[in-house]
Design an enzyme around this catalytic site. Structure first.
Site, PDB file in Angstrom:
ATOM      1  CD  GLN A 136      -1.588 -21.490   3.734  1.00  9.09           C
ATOM      2  OE1 GLN A 136      -2.035 -20.390   3.462  1.00  9.09           O
ATOM      3  NE2 GLN A 136      -1.645 -21.984   4.968  1.00  9.09           N
TER       4      GLN A 136
ATOM      5  NE  ARG B   9       2.160 -16.965  12.714  1.00  4.80           N
ATOM      6  CZ  ARG B   9       3.387 -16.499  12.594  1.00  4.80           C
ATOM      7  NH1 ARG B   9       3.588 -15.351  12.024  1.00  4.80           N
ATOM      8  NH2 ARG B   9       4.413 -17.171  13.055  1.00  4.80           N
ATOM      9  CB  CYS B  10      -5.940 -18.257  14.202  1.00 11.12           C
ATOM     10  SG  CYS B  10      -7.567 -18.257  13.478  1.00 11.12           S
TER      11      CYS B  10
ATOM     12  CD  GLU C  98      -2.156 -21.329  13.185  1.00 12.50           C
ATOM     13  OE1 GLU C  98      -2.745 -22.029  14.019  1.00 12.50           O
ATOM     14  OE2 GLU C  98      -2.198 -21.522  11.978  1.00 12.50           O
TER      15      GLU C  98
END
Ligand code: CDP
Length: 784
Positions: free
Chosen positions: A221, A368-369, A738
């Protein structure tokens, strides 16, 4: 206001179909496992069956004799090159391959390289490792007890305590609690879970002995950050390293850290001089790579009798497993957890977090935060409901009474964040209306008379995304700006390259739309390329919903630089001064004489064929954008559940999600992001837990135990939006990817607790399985 472009141009606000999907739906994506290089060989990990054990010996003789085996690397081998340990992204160190002892089940012990992946796996079975079992620590609450085994013998501190972190005014908060007439508290666990991306982690390391260049195809990523870390840790000159992240099948934070498999593949390729591929199995992914959450939290709220909140006090124990491998900005050991005051206007507040080691897989990644915001949002939205119930107030009205008001922005929270903008009541009102809240409450009253269980759960969350302002945010010392480079070709088509890296978010479409909006070049004429460190400008990558706030902003800024140059060329072509020109999307025209104009395509051609004197040829620009603040998207989610008394099964009857991410680039992509995130939130609320038995055996290490929601479990999502543009972002956008994962768990849990609140139920920990609910019903005498 954003000027609307024509559908042919396809700028901001157009729900254009994702460009990248054409290759994905044809099965023509190019993932790391699709990379096949001449002479490529394969690596396989030998992993520990024990959670805590001393390594007595490793015998590789039998394995080496298997035909096709090329090399077996152990921790002792790596130690000779000073590579047995590597730094984590949070200033801890982590074993690449075990030396001395193992600290969690499935820890990496040896790396077998063979001519094909099946031989590598077979040979791994033949590696004989002798272990001496040690006492196992799985309960973080016991980590600092005097009789707890000390896990990390490599550290100077002979303790399992990693850090204590606190923020806010403890004394003033305590005082407010002493004087408060109403108090409520909740102990909530944000359980250990795993992002479980569709594609597991892996790499192909290719060291070319002739050119001395190392190319690593990586499920990354953050390709640039990984290149720099390979250079710093491995001692390879950075110009000789190329990291390529091809298509990525979901990341969700799981593909931010550097894993031992990557390092072993690189070492093997350096040693053997051939490309080495290493791809995890599903179980390896679930059992050994970055887990998320494992926060054990208590929130207390002090309030007035009329329901106005005063103070918030939060105490949290963070289980980091064997190594603190959290991928977090340097200044924030608990990430952005201190946004835990949420959408509410608190006075004094205090938040403290202690991190500990246990015999579990390392991690603490931002699933996802934005670095622990999911935990924070879940906690405050649960605590608000507990207090509303205590005061016998409607949870919607209670939220309304305590929201930060639109005229209070920019709003400084008592824990130090400055929210850029918000209109929380607007989102709440819209969600209440969409779901028909009043009627649902009436229905609930009627159902309770018939002893039927129905609940309504609200979550009015605030997110903080877009790390970040470089003065505050860095990862391992590298400042968290991000970048975009745009090149306009002579025929008016363009290529953009970014420091971010899509993993399914649709960047190839949305960045092109930003260029279309800013320059009037149709989005279909713009190619977006990410993930190759040889070509893309340096950036920190994609996680924490930072792409739109950072590289999205950089794209607009780079486009504006191009527009400035285009204006000079247009003035030359139209034989007027720049001051006489006006911009209308896609062309410059002479003020008062709109027929005298030059399109961006004509200007692009001139940039290579008819350049004014004194101006450089070409039409391109690069921008490194350092955002002045985070962006603060928000929303209200409302969930309606029915509970089956016979089985304890919770059925999500309806779910309304109203999101506000400011100005939207592509509403269809945003809706897709919301659907996906809500589905992940549903899984966390009802299905997912990476659990361990008392011996440290992982219980959620396969998809038989770690459940992934299918279309059968997933309800129909109803989405809506409000729009409160970010005042500091170049086109008023906020990140959104998110929000659904951050905002939804509390809505699900609040709905279940609401359904059972008349029975005296105040809280149930996630995952809320039918078995858990059935036991509550049994305890309350509803089932026999
Ligand atoms: O960093 P990441 O891409 O995961 O998150 P994001 O910036 O929230 O963007 C997710 C996707 O939604 C991207 O394709 C964005 O361009 C898109 N998006 C949008 O269309 N409008 C917004 N205001 C925010 C994001």
């Amino acid at each position: 206001m954003i000027t609307k472009t024509s559908p042919e141009v396809g700028g901001m606000g157009h729900p254009i179909k994702r460009k990248e999907d054409s290759r994905f739906i044809q099965g023509k994506g190019n993932y790391v496992d699709d990379v096949h290089l001449p002479g490529m060989v394969y690596g396989h990990m030998v992993r520990s069956p024990y959670a805590h054990a001393r390594l007595k010996s490793i015998n590789t003789e039998k394995a080496k004799q298997l035909p096709g085996v090329l090399a077996i690397i152990t921790g002792e081998d790596l130690a000779k090159a000073n590579l047995a340990w590597m730094p984590t992204l949070f200033f801890d160190k982590q074993m690449v391959l075990a030396t001395g002892k193992v600290l969690f089940q499935a820890q990496e012990v040896a790396f077998v390289v063979a001519e094909d992946q099946y031989t590598a796996a077979d040979a791994a079975e033949l590696v004989e490792v002798e272990y001496e079992e040690l006492p196992v620590l799985v309960d973080p609450h016991k980590a600092t007890e005097p009789d707890a085994p000390i896990l990390r013998e490599d550290r100077e501190e002979k303790s399992n305590h990693i850090f204590h972190w606190e923020v806010g005014d403890r004394a003033a908060t305590d005082k407010d609690f002493q004087n408060a007439p109403v108090k409520a508290s909740v102990h909530a666990i944000s359980q250990r879970c795993h992002p479980a991306p569709l594609e597991t982690c892996g790499c192909v390391a290719d060291f070319n002995k002739a050119t001395e260049r190392l190319t690593v195809y990586l499920t990354s990523q953050a390709p640039h950050a990984h290149r720099t870390l390979f250079a710093l840790v491995g001692g390879i000159p950075e110009q000789n390293i190329r990291v390529v992240s091809p298509d990525i099948g979901g990341g969700f934070g799981n593909k931010v850290p550097i894993y031992p498999g990557y390092v072993c593949a690189v070492v093997a390729s350096l040693t053997l001089g051939v490309p080495v591929k290493w791809i995890e199995t599903r179980s390896e992914n679930l059992q050994s790579t970055g887990f998320a959450r494992d926060y054990h939290m208590t929130a207390e709220i002090a309030a007035d009798r009329d329901g106005k909140v005063k103070a918030l006090r939060v105490k949290t124990l963070a289980d980091h497993g064997a190594f603190n491998a959290a991928a977090q900005p340097t200044k924030f050991p608990a990430g952005l957890f201190s946004v835990c005051t949420g959408s509410y206007d608190f006075g004094n507040s205090f938040c403290e977090v202690d991190g500990v080691y246990t015999n579990k897989a390392p991690g603490g990644i931002a699933y996802r935060c934005s670095f622990r915001i999911t935990e924070a949002a879940y906690l405050i939205e649960r605590a608000i409901d507990v207090l509303a119930a205590e005061l016998k107030m409607d949870p919607a009205e209670f939220r309304r009474k305590n929201f930060i008001q639109p005229d209070q922005f920019p709003y400084k929270t008592p824990l130090g964040w400055t929210y850029d903008s918000g209109n929380y009541e607007g989102a709440l009102n819209k969600a209440l209306e969409m779901i028909g809240y009043k009627e649902l409450r009436k229905e609930q009253v009627e159902k309770r008379k018939k002893s039927e269980l129905m609940g309504i759960g609200i979550s009015s969350f605030t997110e903080a995304v877009g790390a970040g302002p470089a003065h505050t945010f860095d990862i391992a010392g590298i400042k968290m700006f991000d970048s975009a480079e745009i090149r306009v070709h002579p025929t008016g088509k363009a290529i953009c390259r970014m420091g971010t890296k899509s993993q399914g978010q649709g960047h190839e479409t949305t960045y092109a739309q930003i260029v279309a909006q800013e320059l009037g070049i149709p989005a279909s004429d713009v190619i977006v390329e990410e993930g190759d460190t040889d070509t893309a400008p340096y950036g920190l990558g994609t996680y924490a919903s930072r792409s739109t706030p950072t590289s999205g902003a950089a794209t607009a800024m780079a486009a504006r630089k191009i527009r400035d140059k285009a204006k000079k060329i247009a003035a030359h072509l139209l034989e007027c001064s720049e001051a006489d020109l006006e911009w209308e999307i896609g062309k410059f025209f002479v003020k008062g004489a709109p027929s005298k104009s030059k399109t961006i395509q004509e200007i692009a051609f001139a940039a290579y064929t008819n350049i004014p004197e004194g101006l450089e040829a070409g039409l391109e620009a690069v921008d490194y954008y350092d955002p002045p603040n985070l962006t603060f998207p928000f929303g209200t989610y409302i969930c309606v559940v029915d509970i089956d008394k016979g089985t304890g099964e919770v059925k999500v009857r309806r779910f309304v999600a109203v999101d506000d991410c400011g100005n939207v680039i592509n509403p269809m992509i945003v809706e897709g992001q919301i659907h996906g995130g809500l589905t992940e939130g549903l899984a966390i609320a009802f299905m997912q837990l990476i659990d361990y038995d008392e011996n440290g055996n992982v219980q959620g290490g396969t998809f038989m135990d770690y459940l992934i929601p299918t279309a059968v479990e997933t309800p129909h999502w109803e989405t809506g939006s409000t729009c409160t543009p970010s005042p500091h972002h170049p086109f008023g956008a906020k990140g959104v990817g998110e929000s659904p994962n951050v905002g939804s768990p509390a809505a699900f849990v609040n709905a279940v607790v609401d359904a059972l609140s008349h029975l005296g139920v105040k809280h149930i920990d996630m995952p809320i399985t039918p078995w858990k609910v059935w036991n509550v019903l049994k305890e309350k005498g509803l089932v026999s």
